[in-house]
Write a protein that holds these residues in place. Sequence first.
Motif, PDB file in Angstrom:
ATOM      1  N   GLY A 174      19.194  18.507 -44.958  1.00 14.77           N
ATOM      2  CA  GLY A 174      20.019  17.323 -44.747  1.00 14.77           C
ATOM      3  C   GLY A 174      19.444  16.044 -45.304  1.00 14.77           C
ATOM      4  N   LYS A 175      18.221  16.096 -45.807  1.00 12.66           N
ATOM      5  CA  LYS A 175      17.593  14.894 -46.376  1.00 12.66           C
ATOM      6  C   LYS A 175      18.408  14.397 -47.573  1.00 12.66           C
ATOM      7  CE  LYS A 175      13.774  14.928 -43.843  1.00 12.66           C
ATOM      8  NZ  LYS A 175      14.145  14.807 -42.457  1.00 12.66           N
ATOM      9  N   GLY A 176      18.679  13.091 -47.591  1.00 13.31           N
ATOM     10  CA  GLY A 176      19.422  12.508 -48.688  1.00 13.31           C
ATOM     11  C   GLY A 176      20.921  12.742 -48.623  1.00 13.31           C
ATOM     12  N   THR A 177      21.425  13.281 -47.501  1.00 18.84           N
ATOM     13  CA  THR A 177      22.856  13.567 -47.353  1.00 18.84           C
ATOM     14  C   THR A 177      23.433  12.716 -46.230  1.00 18.84           C
ATOM     15  OG1 THR A 177      22.663  15.310 -45.678  1.00 18.84           O
ATOM     16  CG2 THR A 177      22.362  15.979 -47.998  1.00 18.84           C
ATOM     17  N   VAL A 178      24.698  12.940 -45.933  1.00 22.41           N
ATOM     18  CA  VAL A 178      25.360  12.231 -44.837  1.00 22.41           C
ATOM     19  C   VAL A 178      24.673  12.526 -43.495  1.00 22.41           C
ATOM     20  CG1 VAL A 178      27.118  14.000 -44.359  1.00 22.41           C
ATOM     21  CG2 VAL A 178      27.623  11.583 -43.899  1.00 22.41           C
ATOM     22  N   LEU A 179      24.053  13.685 -43.370  1.00 19.71           N
ATOM     23  CA  LEU A 179      23.329  13.986 -42.128  1.00 19.71           C
ATOM     24  C   LEU A 179      22.199  12.988 -41.912  1.00 19.71           C
ATOM     25  CD1 LEU A 179      24.824  16.717 -42.829  1.00 19.71           C
ATOM     26  CD2 LEU A 179      23.037  17.794 -41.493  1.00 19.71           C
ATOM     27  N   GLU A 180      21.447  12.703 -42.960  1.00 16.70           N
ATOM     28  CA  GLU A 180      20.377  11.718 -42.847  1.00 16.70           C
ATOM     29  C   GLU A 180      20.954  10.318 -42.633  1.00 16.70           C
ATOM     30  OE1 GLU A 180      16.182  10.902 -44.967  1.00 16.70           O
ATOM     31  OE2 GLU A 180      17.893  10.927 -46.348  1.00 16.70           O
ATOM     32  N   ALA A 181      22.003   9.976 -43.357  1.00 13.22           N
ATOM     33  CA  ALA A 181      22.599   8.642 -43.252  1.00 13.22           C
ATOM     34  C   ALA A 181      23.104   8.350 -41.838  1.00 13.22           C
ATOM     35  CB  ALA A 181      23.735   8.495 -44.258  1.00 13.22           C
ATOM     36  N   LEU A 182      23.617   9.372 -41.154  1.00 10.67           N
ATOM     37  CA  LEU A 182      24.153   9.183 -39.804  1.00 10.67           C
ATOM     38  C   LEU A 182      23.197   9.646 -38.705  1.00 10.67           C
ATOM     39  CD1 LEU A 182      27.903  10.159 -40.343  1.00 10.67           C
ATOM     40  CD2 LEU A 182      26.884   7.882 -40.205  1.00 10.67           C
ATOM     41  N   ASP A 183      21.976  10.027 -39.080  1.00  9.53           N
ATOM     42  CA  ASP A 183      20.956  10.470 -38.106  1.00  9.53           C
ATOM     43  C   ASP A 183      21.370  11.713 -37.324  1.00  9.53           C
ATOM     44  OD1 ASP A 183      19.240   8.298 -38.757  1.00  9.53           O
ATOM     45  OD2 ASP A 183      20.427   6.996 -37.442  1.00  9.53           O
ATOM     46  N   ILE A 184      22.027  12.650 -37.996  1.00 14.88           N
ATOM     47  CA  ILE A 184      22.441  13.909 -37.362  1.00 14.88           C
ATOM     48  C   ILE A 184      21.292  14.901 -37.458  1.00 14.88           C
ATOM     49  CG2 ILE A 184      24.033  15.868 -37.490  1.00 14.88           C
ATOM     50  CD1 ILE A 184      26.115  13.890 -38.675  1.00 14.88           C
ATOM     51  N   SER A 185      20.934  15.486 -36.314  1.00 15.35           N
ATOM     52  CA  SER A 185      19.872  16.500 -36.258  1.00 15.35           C
ATOM     53  C   SER A 185      20.420  17.775 -35.647  1.00 15.35           C
ATOM     54  CB  SER A 185      18.705  16.019 -35.389  1.00 15.35           C
ATOM     55  OG  SER A 185      18.108  14.892 -35.947  1.00 15.35           O
ATOM     56  N   VAL A 186      20.107  18.899 -36.270  1.00 11.93           N
ATOM     57  CA  VAL A 186      20.488  20.200 -35.719  1.00 11.93           C
ATOM     58  C   VAL A 186      19.444  20.577 -34.676  1.00 11.93           C
ATOM     59  CG1 VAL A 186      21.031  22.600 -36.242  1.00 11.93           C
ATOM     60  CG2 VAL A 186      21.489  20.823 -37.941  1.00 11.93           C
ATOM     61  N   VAL A 187      19.898  20.903 -33.465  1.00  8.02           N
ATOM     62  CA  VAL A 187      18.961  21.227 -32.387  1.00  8.02           C
ATOM     63  C   VAL A 187      19.032  22.685 -31.953  1.00  8.02           C
ATOM     64  CG1 VAL A 187      18.812  18.860 -31.545  1.00  8.02           C
ATOM     65  CG2 VAL A 187      20.532  20.376 -30.586  1.00  8.02           C
ATOM     66  N   GLU A 188      20.094  23.388 -32.348  1.00 10.13           N
ATOM     67  CA  GLU A 188      20.213  24.826 -32.074  1.00 10.13           C
ATOM     68  C   GLU A 188      21.109  25.424 -33.138  1.00 10.13           C
ATOM     69  OE1 GLU A 188      22.023  27.857 -28.668  1.00 10.13           O
ATOM     70  OE2 GLU A 188      21.622  25.774 -28.133  1.00 10.13           O
ATOM     71  N   ALA A 189      20.760  26.601 -33.625  1.00  9.44           N
ATOM     72  CA  ALA A 189      21.567  27.244 -34.659  1.00  9.44           C
ATOM     73  C   ALA A 189      21.448  28.754 -34.539  1.00  9.44           C
ATOM     74  CB  ALA A 189      21.134  26.788 -36.048  1.00  9.44           C
ATOM     75  N   THR A 190      22.534  29.376 -34.051  1.00  6.92           N
ATOM     76  CA  THR A 190      22.625  30.832 -33.985  1.00  6.92           C
ATOM     77  C   THR A 190      23.976  31.235 -34.574  1.00  6.92           C
ATOM     78  OG1 THR A 190      23.701  30.925 -31.810  1.00  6.92           O
ATOM     79  CG2 THR A 190      21.272  30.836 -31.834  1.00  6.92           C
TER      80      THR A 190
END
Length: 150
Positions: free
Chosen positions: A16-32
């Motif tokens: 997510g670095k350099g994408t909208v995820l970084e711009a909006l401070d979105i962090s993935v905390v669980e992924a299954t």
Amino acid sequence: MDATQQEILERLNASGKGTVLEALDISVVEATKEKVVASMPISSKHLQLVGYLHGGVSVVLAETVASLASVMNIDTARQMAFGLEINANHLRPKRDGQLFAVATPIHMGRTTHVWDVRISDEKEKLICISRCTVAVVDRPPDDGDPLFKK
């Protein structure tokens, strides 16, 4: 060799670095395969002109967890996942705090996945409900798996 949950989270968040995820401070905390959860703090960059959470930001958060949930269920070396359709019901206004988006499957087809997304705040109050359809398409030749690029 299968990756651990921590390794998966590190890969997803690093991608997510350099994408909208970084711009909006979105962090993935669980992924299954069954559920993807992301968090996002609400700051001034998430607000519309009168100072409340922008509905479009909620939609970005919803599509993010739905698309990543599809990624967890495909062969990323051969396939890619793209949001195809999304709807959102904005249930409660919010000015600050933390949001948590949870994507769970409704339908898992060969070329489309449909996800239920619930966005709640730090007090577990429901802020937005969304349904997102994700298209699963073949990856172009020699594009490589973005989760494993150095």
